[in-house]
Design an enzyme around this catalytic site. Structure first.
Site, PDB file in Angstrom:
ATOM      1  N   HIS A  12      16.648  -6.608 -29.918  1.00  0.00           N
ATOM      2  CA  HIS A  12      15.715  -7.444 -29.148  1.00  0.00           C
ATOM      3  C   HIS A  12      16.313  -8.746 -28.626  1.00  0.00           C
ATOM      4  O   HIS A  12      15.708  -9.415 -27.802  1.00  0.00           O
ATOM      5  CB  HIS A  12      14.486  -7.777 -30.003  1.00  0.00           C
ATOM      6  N   LEU A  15      20.596  -8.360 -23.784  1.00  0.00           N
ATOM      7  CA  LEU A  15      20.161  -8.355 -22.390  1.00  0.00           C
ATOM      8  C   LEU A  15      18.979  -7.415 -22.173  1.00  0.00           C
ATOM      9  O   LEU A  15      17.954  -7.798 -21.601  1.00  0.00           O
ATOM     10  CB  LEU A  15      21.348  -7.933 -21.507  1.00  0.00           C
ATOM     11  N   TYR A 137      33.015   4.721 -25.616  1.00  0.00           N
ATOM     12  CA  TYR A 137      31.629   4.276 -25.478  1.00  0.00           C
ATOM     13  C   TYR A 137      30.787   5.362 -24.807  1.00  0.00           C
ATOM     14  O   TYR A 137      29.675   5.669 -25.244  1.00  0.00           O
ATOM     15  CB  TYR A 137      31.589   2.987 -24.659  1.00  0.00           C
ATOM     16  N   ARG A 210      29.564  -1.010  -6.789  1.00  0.00           N
ATOM     17  CA  ARG A 210      28.715  -1.016  -7.970  1.00  0.00           C
ATOM     18  C   ARG A 210      27.261  -1.278  -7.568  1.00  0.00           C
ATOM     19  O   ARG A 210      26.983  -1.939  -6.579  1.00  0.00           O
ATOM     20  CB  ARG A 210      29.164  -2.101  -8.964  1.00  0.00           C
TER      21      ARG A 210
END
Length: 316
Positions: A12, A15, A137, A210
């Site tokens: 929480h 971001l 990741y 992006r």
């Protein structure tokens, strides 16, 4: 979700998680549960089991994760795959064993192959090789998606996954060693302006494209999907359009008010050439992003100025 449903937001203070909390409160949800990482280490199975057994949340937003940009992913690959696998596995399994009604897992568009057809459709998953710089990741996030799908199939749970594009906004990470491109550039331009520098160095050629989504828009999308979507396939969340890093740098330069030059260091890596997500599925479900990039950059910079001391300290 009812307005008084017990909702646990994991992560929480980050971001994404902080944006979800802001949006839930804004929309009138009153029974929110959260813990800091020092209060509850999601990597520790015993602690997670005890938390779920005691609190019995009805809904879970799994926004906790170890995240970072190219530099962090290159330097700490073991940390990224281990920590994320532990966080996801412990939380998803504890949710199942404690009767959580619905869970929303937050992934990332780095799950897609490096050269996936653009825009990237949900069906592109596992159709090619991943971008090497963030493969650990990405593999952890793919495992999270598959874990949610597998629990749904085997146990009849209602776990959904969303894949947000590049995010920015309040509580972003502005640490230059571990941050993503947008906050890193914002800090670089701000400090260059403060120090009256003549130029700012930007990594790479400036040509990769992006897509950027304001964090409060993502939060709104997650709540909408939690209330309106039940399905085993994950859902992309984005704005549906992208821009070159060079253009992003120009926009941030303007917002910050830096008057010098932008210099591109082409010896540094560009990363994936393009990462635009196909948001047609999300649009069909009934949701579209509302914040333009120009509006979002203004809001993000205002937050940065108000929180500069904490924002520029080591990553939270």
């Amino acid at each position: 979700m009812e307005k008084d449903s017990k909702i646990y937001v994991a992560g929480h203070r980050g971001l994404v998680g902080s944006a979800i909390v802001r949006q839930l409160e804004k929309q009138g949800y009153t029974n929110l549960v959260y813990r800091t990482s020092s209060e509850l280490d999601l990597k520790d199975k015993t602690s997670v089991d005890a938390f779920f057994k005691t609190e019995k949340p009805e809904y879970v937003f799994l926004a906790a994760a170890k995240v970072g940009g190219i530099v962090a992913n290159n330097e700490y690959p073991a940390d990224f795959i281990r920590d994320n696998l532990l966080i996801q596995t412990n939380t998803i399994d504890a949710a199942y064993r404690n009767g959580v009604k619905k869970l929303l897992f937050l992934g990332s568009t780095c799950i897609y192959p490096k050269f996936a057809a653009q825009p990237m459709n949900e069906d592109s998953l596992l159709t090619g090789e991943l971008e090497p710089t963030n493969e650990p990741y990405a593999i952890a996030k793919i495992a999270g998606i598959k874990m949610c799908e597998s629990y749904n199939r085997q146990y009849g749970t209602n776990y959904i996954s969303v894949m947000p594009t590049n995010l920015y906004g309040p509580n972003d990470n502005f640490d230059l060693e571990t941050s993503h491109v947008l906050p890193a550039l914002m800090r670089k331009f701000h400090e260059a302006k403060e120090e009256n520098k003549s130029e700012v160095e930007v990594w790479g050629t400036g040509s990769p494209k992006r897509e950027f989504l304001y964090s409060d828009d993502l939060a709104d999308a997650t709540i909408y999907l939690m209330n309106n979507y039940n399905g085993n396939q994950f859902v992309n969340v984005g704005v549906g359009k992208d821009l070159p890093i060079k253009e992003l740098a120009e926009k941030i330069k303007k917002v910050v008010g830096f008057k010098g030059e932008i210099v591109f260091n082409t010896s540094k890596p560009d990363g994936t050439p393009r990462k635009l997500v196909d948001v047609s599925k999300l649009n069909e479900i009934g949701w579209q992003a509302q914040t333009t990039l120009d509006e979002g950059l203004e809001k993000a910079y205002d937050w940065f100025l108000e929180n500069k001391e904490t924002a520029t300290s080591a990553a939270k």
